[in-house]
Design a protein around this motif. Sequence first.
Motif, short mmCIF file in Angstrom:
data_model
loop_
_atom_site.label_atom_id
_atom_site.label_comp_id
_atom_site.label_asym_id
_atom_site.label_seq_id
_atom_site.Cartn_x
_atom_site.Cartn_y
_atom_site.Cartn_z
N HIS A 266 4.01 -24.88 41.49
CA HIS A 266 3.39 -25.29 40.11
C HIS A 266 3.50 -24.00 39.24
O HIS A 266 3.50 -24.09 37.93
CB HIS A 266 1.70 -25.52 40.40
CG HIS A 266 1.80 -26.87 41.17
ND1 HIS A 266 0.59 -27.27 41.97
CD2 HIS A 266 2.69 -27.92 41.29
CE1 HIS A 266 0.89 -28.52 42.39
NE2 HIS A 266 2.08 -28.89 42.09
N PHE B 57 5.04 -24.71 31.91
CA PHE B 57 4.29 -25.80 31.26
C PHE B 57 3.02 -26.15 31.98
O PHE B 57 1.95 -26.21 31.60
CB PHE B 57 4.86 -27.20 30.93
CG PHE B 57 4.05 -28.06 30.30
CD1 PHE B 57 3.30 -28.01 29.01
CD2 PHE B 57 3.72 -29.13 30.94
CE1 PHE B 57 2.72 -28.99 28.48
CE2 PHE B 57 2.90 -30.42 30.32
CZ PHE B 57 2.42 -30.09 29.14
N VAL B 58 3.18 -26.31 33.38
CA VAL B 58 2.18 -26.55 34.20
C VAL B 58 1.40 -25.45 34.43
O VAL B 58 0.14 -25.62 34.34
CB VAL B 58 2.67 -27.04 35.74
CG1 VAL B 58 1.68 -27.20 36.70
CG2 VAL B 58 3.71 -28.22 35.53
N GLN B 59 1.80 -24.19 34.35
CA GLN B 59 1.01 -23.08 34.64
C GLN B 59 0.09 -22.93 33.32
O GLN B 59 -1.23 -22.72 33.39
CB GLN B 59 1.83 -21.85 34.58
CG GLN B 59 1.11 -20.58 34.46
CD GLN B 59 1.89 -19.18 34.72
OE1 GLN B 59 1.57 -18.39 33.96
NE2 GLN B 59 3.04 -19.19 35.30
N ARG B 60 0.46 -23.05 32.10
CA ARG B 60 -0.35 -23.06 30.79
C ARG B 60 -1.27 -24.17 30.93
O ARG B 60 -2.37 -23.98 30.51
CB ARG B 60 0.79 -23.35 29.77
CG ARG B 60 1.52 -21.87 29.25
CD ARG B 60 0.67 -20.89 28.50
NE ARG B 60 1.25 -19.84 28.47
CZ ARG B 60 2.23 -19.65 27.45
NH1 ARG B 60 2.60 -20.45 26.55
NH2 ARG B 60 2.78 -18.24 27.39
N GLU B 61 -0.95 -25.36 31.43
CA GLU B 61 -1.85 -26.62 31.51
C GLU B 61 -3.04 -26.16 32.13
O GLU B 61 -4.16 -26.24 32.16
CB GLU B 61 -1.01 -27.80 31.82
CG GLU B 61 -0.21 -28.25 31.03
CD GLU B 61 -1.14 -29.15 29.64
OE1 GLU B 61 -1.42 -30.11 29.91
OE2 GLU B 61 -1.41 -28.40 28.74
N ARG B 62 -2.71 -25.50 33.49
CA ARG B 62 -3.78 -25.13 34.35
C ARG B 62 -4.72 -23.95 33.94
O ARG B 62 -6.05 -24.02 34.14
CB ARG B 62 -3.02 -25.08 35.72
CG ARG B 62 -2.64 -26.05 36.35
CD ARG B 62 -1.75 -25.71 37.79
NE ARG B 62 -2.89 -25.63 38.78
CZ ARG B 62 -2.55 -25.11 40.06
NH1 ARG B 62 -1.27 -25.26 40.50
NH2 ARG B 62 -3.30 -25.15 40.86
N THR C 130 -5.23 -23.16 30.84
CA THR C 130 -5.82 -23.84 29.56
C THR C 130 -7.10 -24.77 30.04
O THR C 130 -8.37 -24.51 29.57
CB THR C 130 -5.25 -25.00 28.53
OG1 THR C 130 -4.11 -24.04 28.14
CG2 THR C 130 -5.98 -25.35 27.55
N MET C 131 -6.81 -25.58 31.14
CA MET C 131 -8.12 -26.06 31.81
C MET C 131 -8.87 -25.34 32.18
O MET C 131 -10.24 -25.80 32.13
CB MET C 131 -7.56 -27.25 32.63
CG MET C 131 -6.74 -28.51 32.21
SD MET C 131 -5.89 -29.46 33.52
CE MET C 131 -7.62 -29.94 34.27
N TYR D 39 0.97 -23.93 22.64
CA TYR D 39 2.29 -24.15 23.11
C TYR D 39 2.28 -25.64 22.99
O TYR D 39 1.36 -26.45 22.98
CB TYR D 39 2.35 -23.80 24.59
CG TYR D 39 1.24 -24.28 25.42
CD1 TYR D 39 1.48 -25.58 26.17
CD2 TYR D 39 0.08 -23.94 25.78
CE1 TYR D 39 0.56 -26.06 27.04
CE2 TYR D 39 -1.06 -24.38 26.30
CZ TYR D 39 -0.73 -25.29 27.06
OH TYR D 39 -1.79 -26.18 27.97
N HIS D 40 3.47 -26.11 22.77
CA HIS D 40 4.04 -27.60 23.14
C HIS D 40 5.19 -27.70 24.12
O HIS D 40 5.98 -26.84 24.03
CB HIS D 40 4.10 -28.14 22.23
CG HIS D 40 2.62 -28.52 21.22
ND1 HIS D 40 2.00 -29.65 21.46
CD2 HIS D 40 2.22 -27.87 20.29
CE1 HIS D 40 0.73 -29.46 20.76
NE2 HIS D 40 0.73 -28.45 20.03
N GLU E 110 6.05 -22.17 21.38
CA GLU E 110 4.82 -21.32 21.66
C GLU E 110 4.57 -20.35 20.57
O GLU E 110 5.43 -19.93 20.05
CB GLU E 110 4.59 -20.90 23.01
CG GLU E 110 5.60 -19.77 23.29
CD GLU E 110 5.14 -19.23 24.86
OE1 GLU E 110 4.92 -19.94 25.63
OE2 GLU E 110 4.96 -17.99 24.79
#
Length: 405
Positions: A109, A114-119, A121-122, A130-131, A195
């Motif tokens: 993960h 991207f998965v790292q950034r999502e986690r 951020t959450m 980022y996108h 980003e």
Amino acid sequence: MTKRAALVLLEDSPSGASRKFARAAVDLELHPVILFQGSDRVSSMIADGIDAVQADTSHISAVIDACEQLCRSFEIVGVTTPLERLYATAASACLHLGLPGPRPDQIEHCRNKFVQRERLTMAGIATPAYHLVKDAAAARRWASEIGLPVVVKPVIGTSSTGVKLCCQLSEVGSHAELLLTGEPEVPPSPAVLVEEFAKGQQYCVNTIGSEIAGISAEEFGDLPHFALRGFTFPAPLASKDCERLGTAAVASLQALGLGWGPANTEVRITARGPLIIEVNPRISGVPDPEMIRLAHGIDLFTETLKLFLGLQPNLAKRHSRAAAASFLMVEKDGVLRRIHGLQEARAVPGVVEVELTAELGTTLVKHGDFRDVLGLVIAASPSLDQARSALQRALSLIQLSVAAD
């Protein structure tokens, strides 16, 4: 008959980091065994007393089969690697063999940016905006939304390969397209991150578990690329800033489920405060481990291997010195025709390492990433100013002449 305790190292091309893990294993009375995919340098590893077994380290099934064969002769206490691309495989082998290690799913993960950034951020941890995009049009659209300039990078990758600062929308689109279609030496990326360009000094927080081994300051070569070039340890920071960076790094590790083993977290101090650039779930690449050893007497390789033996890593400073390092880099395309000043650089007081991997006649191509590294110079002294002065003196003596091919 009691089997000898062994440490298994995964490699696709034996490296200096493998040697350091092997030396640390010997110091802990472990027998190092390297699983390798094929390299002309493996003979030198064997000469150092390291067993070498050929295996397809890119496939977990092949690694497990090789480990099970080794279990007939050894008691394997750990499987690890200095390489990020093989770290999840090493973790999976540990899981299969019932050994301590990081969780392979968390490693996978984390490798996806991207998965790292999502986690992160959450979990409420600050990162650049980022996108994720899968075509050039979307890249241009989100770059306009974020605000130029932006950083465009592959969603999975290491060592700044393919990472570029783009100042125009046309450049954003063309670089995204390049990443998505691939290059001769770089496979296509399944997706691309666009980003925010986080302005500020970058630092690397080195940890084992949730304990901080030290923080280094990092310097890059010329934009638009992000090739690391210079390093200082310890980072010249006020204690409150060290605490802020350490807190942000440890919180990031917790958010990503990375509570076991070494990691290095890249953080930038910006006008908005510390922003997490990237968390790398592995021991730092060169030169951080060596600078930490020279400056504070902490061997990250030894302290990491202690975890396999159920021992507590000791990250306390043994002494207080400073270290500075710089990569020797490809400056322009051409053929390396002359090398001068290496011995003179090695003779500079405070210089502890001058290494050049390129040979005369080598064709050099500037890529803007780790492929540009030709060698390394490290200096260590009682103070950071002295270490930097020794480093600059050594660098000024080294001359690499490159002629057009």
